[in-house]
Design a protein around this motif. Structure first.
Motif, PDB file in Angstrom:
ATOM      1  N   TYR A  17       0.842  -1.181   0.000  1.00 19.90           N
ATOM      2  CA  TYR A  17       0.000   0.000   0.000  1.00 19.90           C
ATOM      3  C   TYR A  17       0.887   1.243   0.000  1.00 19.90           C
ATOM      4  O   TYR A  17       1.820   1.342   0.796  1.00 19.90           O
ATOM      5  N   ILE A  18       0.594   2.177  -0.898  1.00 23.92           N
ATOM      6  CA  ILE A  18       1.353   3.416  -1.034  1.00 23.92           C
ATOM      7  C   ILE A  18       0.472   4.568  -0.562  1.00 23.92           C
ATOM      8  O   ILE A  18      -0.663   4.716  -1.008  1.00 23.92           O
ATOM      9  N   THR A  29       4.949   7.152   1.460  1.00 22.58           N
ATOM     10  CA  THR A  29       5.282   5.997   2.291  1.00 22.58           C
ATOM     11  C   THR A  29       4.656   4.747   1.705  1.00 22.58           C
ATOM     12  O   THR A  29       3.826   4.818   0.808  1.00 22.58           O
ATOM     13  N   GLU A  30       5.053   3.627   2.255  1.00 17.74           N
ATOM     14  CA  GLU A  30       4.429   2.367   1.871  1.00 17.74           C
ATOM     15  C   GLU A  30       4.299   1.498   3.100  1.00 17.74           C
ATOM     16  O   GLU A  30       4.937   1.739   4.123  1.00 17.74           O
ATOM     17  N   GLY A  31       3.458   0.505   2.983  1.00 13.83           N
ATOM     18  CA  GLY A  31       3.281  -0.443   4.074  1.00 13.83           C
ATOM     19  C   GLY A  31       2.662  -1.721   3.559  1.00 13.83           C
ATOM     20  O   GLY A  31       2.065  -1.745   2.484  1.00 13.83           O
ATOM     21  N   ALA A  37       0.794   1.889   6.150  1.00 16.78           N
ATOM     22  CA  ALA A  37       1.124   2.952   5.195  1.00 16.78           C
ATOM     23  C   ALA A  37       0.640   4.311   5.689  1.00 16.78           C
ATOM     24  O   ALA A  37       1.365   5.302   5.645  1.00 16.78           O
TER      25      ALA A  37
END
Length: 90
Positions: A17-18, A29-31, A37
């Motif tokens: 996920y961005i 960010t990303e997660g 995220a």
């Protein structure tokens, strides 16, 4: 003064996920989950805005949300409610 920036959250094909912020393009960010995220976006915005301050740049005025953008007042709480509403079943 407290600013509230619109954030866009997108799921990539690799299930990452961005989170991005159009008003502060340095904050990306990303997660592995939507929650992670969005949670990381709080730190990313803080770091980006600190950089603006150090460089004596004007802090961007937040704009209104556009399609697929959301305001996250409290990143942890709002991320959970957003995920339950928007990303259930992904």
């Amino acid at each position: 003064m407290r600013y509230l920036y619109p954030v866009k959250l997108v799921r990539e094909e690799n299930r990452v996920y961005i989170a991005s912020c159009r008003d502060v393009p340095e904050a990306v960010t990303e997660g592995s989950t939507p929650e992670s995220a969005v949670s990381a976006m709080s730190d990313a915005l803080g770091a980006a805005l600190a950089g603006y301050s150090l460089e004596k740049r004007d802090i961007p005025i937040p704009t209104k949300t556009q399609k697929n953008e959301h305001y996250f007042k409290n990143f942890k709480i709002c991320a959970n409610s957003y995920v339950g509403h928007r990303f259930s079943g992904l």
